[in-house]
Design a protein around this motif. Sequence first.
Motif, PDB file in Angstrom:
ATOM      1  N   TYR A 241      99.231   7.957 -95.143  1.00  0.00           N
ATOM      2  CA  TYR A 241     100.095   6.805 -94.889  1.00  0.00           C
ATOM      3  C   TYR A 241     100.332   5.980 -96.151  1.00  0.00           C
ATOM      4  CZ  TYR A 241      99.340   7.319 -89.802  1.00  0.00           C
ATOM      5  OH  TYR A 241      99.304   7.768 -88.503  1.00  0.00           O
ATOM      6  N   VAL A 242     101.531   5.412 -96.205  1.00  0.00           N
ATOM      7  CA  VAL A 242     101.813   4.320 -97.131  1.00  0.00           C
ATOM      8  C   VAL A 242     102.140   3.096 -96.287  1.00  0.00           C
ATOM      9  CG1 VAL A 242     102.550   5.744 -99.057  1.00  0.00           C
ATOM     10  CG2 VAL A 242     104.221   5.064 -97.319  1.00  0.00           C
ATOM     11  N   HIS A 243     101.929   1.944 -96.874  1.00  0.00           N
ATOM     12  CA  HIS A 243     102.053   0.692 -96.135  1.00  0.00           C
ATOM     13  C   HIS A 243     103.125  -0.200 -96.744  1.00  0.00           C
ATOM     14  CE1 HIS A 243     100.906  -3.679 -95.971  1.00  0.00           C
ATOM     15  NE2 HIS A 243     100.950  -3.418 -94.683  1.00  0.00           N
ATOM     16  N   TYR A 259     103.659  -1.929 -91.413  1.00  0.00           N
ATOM     17  CA  TYR A 259     104.138  -0.587 -91.100  1.00  0.00           C
ATOM     18  C   TYR A 259     103.309   0.436 -91.878  1.00  0.00           C
ATOM     19  CZ  TYR A 259     108.144  -3.533 -89.869  1.00  0.00           C
ATOM     20  OH  TYR A 259     108.949  -4.523 -89.361  1.00  0.00           O
ATOM     21  N   TYR A 260     102.874   1.476 -91.156  1.00  0.00           N
ATOM     22  CA  TYR A 260     102.158   2.589 -91.775  1.00  0.00           C
ATOM     23  C   TYR A 260     102.934   3.859 -91.452  1.00  0.00           C
ATOM     24  CZ  TYR A 260      98.205  -0.453 -92.794  1.00  0.00           C
ATOM     25  OH  TYR A 260      97.401  -1.457 -93.285  1.00  0.00           O
ATOM     26  N   ASN A 265     108.392   9.473 -95.683  1.00  0.00           N
ATOM     27  CA  ASN A 265     109.342   8.816 -94.780  1.00  0.00           C
ATOM     28  C   ASN A 265     109.545   7.338 -95.100  1.00  0.00           C
ATOM     29  OD1 ASN A 265     109.761  11.171 -93.322  1.00  0.00           O
ATOM     30  ND2 ASN A 265     108.080  10.736 -91.897  1.00  0.00           N
ATOM     31  N   LEU A 266     109.058   6.902 -96.259  1.00  0.00           N
ATOM     32  CA  LEU A 266     109.080   5.477 -96.572  1.00  0.00           C
ATOM     33  C   LEU A 266     110.498   4.899 -96.568  1.00  0.00           C
ATOM     34  CD1 LEU A 266     107.596   2.905 -97.395  1.00  0.00           C
ATOM     35  CD2 LEU A 266     107.710   3.681 -99.781  1.00  0.00           C
ATOM     36  N   ASP A 267     111.428   5.548 -97.218  1.00  0.00           N
ATOM     37  CA  ASP A 267     112.793   4.997 -97.307  1.00  0.00           C
ATOM     38  C   ASP A 267     113.451   4.932 -95.927  1.00  0.00           C
ATOM     39  OD1 ASP A 267     112.571   4.668-100.028  1.00  0.00           O
ATOM     40  OD2 ASP A 267     113.528   6.575-100.528  1.00  0.00           O
ATOM     41  N   LYS A 268     113.286   5.991 -95.144  1.00  0.00           N
ATOM     42  CA  LYS A 268     113.858   5.990 -93.790  1.00  0.00           C
ATOM     43  C   LYS A 268     113.238   4.881 -92.945  1.00  0.00           C
ATOM     44  CE  LYS A 268     112.970  10.370 -92.993  1.00  0.00           C
ATOM     45  NZ  LYS A 268     112.883  11.681 -92.295  1.00  0.00           N
ATOM     46  N   ALA A 269     111.931   4.694 -93.082  1.00  0.00           N
ATOM     47  CA  ALA A 269     111.244   3.672 -92.287  1.00  0.00           C
ATOM     48  C   ALA A 269     111.712   2.272 -92.659  1.00  0.00           C
ATOM     49  CB  ALA A 269     109.737   3.793 -92.480  1.00  0.00           C
ATOM     50  N   VAL A 300     103.008   2.284 -86.378  1.00  0.00           N
ATOM     51  CA  VAL A 300     102.266   3.334 -87.064  1.00  0.00           C
ATOM     52  C   VAL A 300     102.879   4.682 -86.696  1.00  0.00           C
ATOM     53  CG1 VAL A 300     100.006   4.330 -87.504  1.00  0.00           C
ATOM     54  CG2 VAL A 300     100.178   1.924 -86.819  1.00  0.00           C
ATOM     55  N   GLU A 301     103.281   5.462 -87.684  1.00  0.00           N
ATOM     56  CA  GLU A 301     103.866   6.766 -87.416  1.00  0.00           C
ATOM     57  C   GLU A 301     102.794   7.736 -86.916  1.00  0.00           C
ATOM     58  OE1 GLU A 301     106.768  10.113 -89.513  1.00  0.00           O
ATOM     59  OE2 GLU A 301     106.055   8.395 -90.695  1.00  0.00           O
TER      60      GLU A 301
END
Length: 551
Positions: A241-243, A259-260, A265-269, A300-301
């Motif tokens: 995960y990135v936060h 958000y985790y 998927n960071l940009d989409k999130a 959280v994904e």
Amino acid sequence: MRNTNILFVNYVDMKLCKLFFLLTTCLVFNLNAQTFTKLDTLRGSITPEREWWDLSYYDLNVKVDPNEEFISGYNIIQYKVLKSAHVLQIDLQAPLKIDGITQDGQALEFNSIGPAHFVQLKKKQVPGSTNTLKVEYSGTPRKAVRAPWDGGFSWAKDTHGNPFAATSCQGLGASVWWPNKDHMYDEVDSMRIRLEVPKELVGVANGRLVDTKESGTYKQYTWNVTNPINNYCVNANIGDYVHFGEKYKGEKGNLDVDYYVLRGNLDKAKEQFKQTTLMLEAFEHWFGPYPFYEDSFKLVEVPYLGMEHQSSVTYGNKYQNGYLGRDLSDSGWGLKFDFIIIHEGGHEWFANNITYKDIADMWIHEAFTAYSENLYLDYHFGTQASAEYVIGTRNNIRNDKPIIGPYHVNQRGSGDMYYKGANMLHTLRQLLEDDELWRKVLRGLNKEFYHQTVSTEQIENYISEHTKIDLSAFFNQYLRTTQIPKLEYKQEGPQLTYRYVDVVDDFDMPVRVFVDGKEHWLYPNSEWKTEDLKGMQLTFDNNFYIETESI
């Protein structure tokens, strides 16, 4: 102003109505001939070995080995003694096993009936005192079959081959992955969750992250939950995960929103999750302040669709609007929002703040939250949009069995609790004087039952009392039968004759119609009535969940 010429609540008469409800419910389930076992009762009832002690704190410690799909750890259970006893029930499901139970350093014996473990206490249990119990356990937990509906541990890999795992357990029970008092009536007041995961991964749970610590090839993440929490909402999520996060300025001040998501998927999130604060804004308007400011809000994904885990809502809708890209209403409005962000977010009020005591009353969670979808639309897109959406979801209703399930055996009712439940609430909204009263009722529910477990009766009584409408027959019709009220009518010129069929006793819900385009109210019951409409063109208001038939 809408005409609300309906019987006002008579609380003496309501007692008789409740007796009728009970008899009707028993009859319905006898007709469905369901068979339950002792294990169902041990799982779904407040057993003598549960009822004498009250949960106060959990200290849950779990080490997760994703490569071996193996977990181990312990739970320290703090409880208050309500009355003297010497046997205490702890729940843990196979293939997990209890490695030992101690109290004040003394090893305790226990015997088991399936997932129910009966601990023989040595220490005298003095009413009013507070004691702790340590339960050590380990094993390969049940693998989720179709999470979150048939849950357990979901084990997966991300696109880079990294382990990606998460828990889900509503209905099945939290004891599928950790030892606890696995019944919904008793929420723990607060808890600590320590997840120990391979150090290249991140472990995310409920509440706030308060500490991290490396030990060899593992890293421990400590999360603190300060509010009461139901056991199925406790979760563990493990991934690369990135936060990122933001602050939402809400009714109770600044709310931390975190958000985790998987690294790729960071940009989409960052784009899709802009809907989170829109959800919070809409639901604080309708339901009142977010109930867990102290514990923050997280998305959280996870490797499954999603779930309403308190302050740790899980997300797997693939960064698209709708339900995996589909509009469940076929109205077009279902593609205006991300179903998981809105629906699971709505559960923070109805499921996590207001929680059923028995899963038979699961409609309290799902009907209100399914209806929250169109309240979100109402707030951001208007009342017409919300009405078209909820009416469109009627195509998903099966009327296969009653919405309320059998009690004390861990059995839910029909899946119609979602969209039949939502249309029931939408119909109820039409009966009220104005939308401000409806909003007041929804906010009042979340204030009156703040951080509580409740029964259907409590919710019904509250709504009847605060709308000043006797809704006994209304709820009995939609929650306890599979019949949809049918309005039979015949029209000869301006004269209309009409009645209800397929209804319970005393069902007399008013219905709004339009005569030559002008609003008019009918007051049908099971007896024929005739009136002069003073007009010719009759149109029924589709906001009411009824059937109509010209005879």
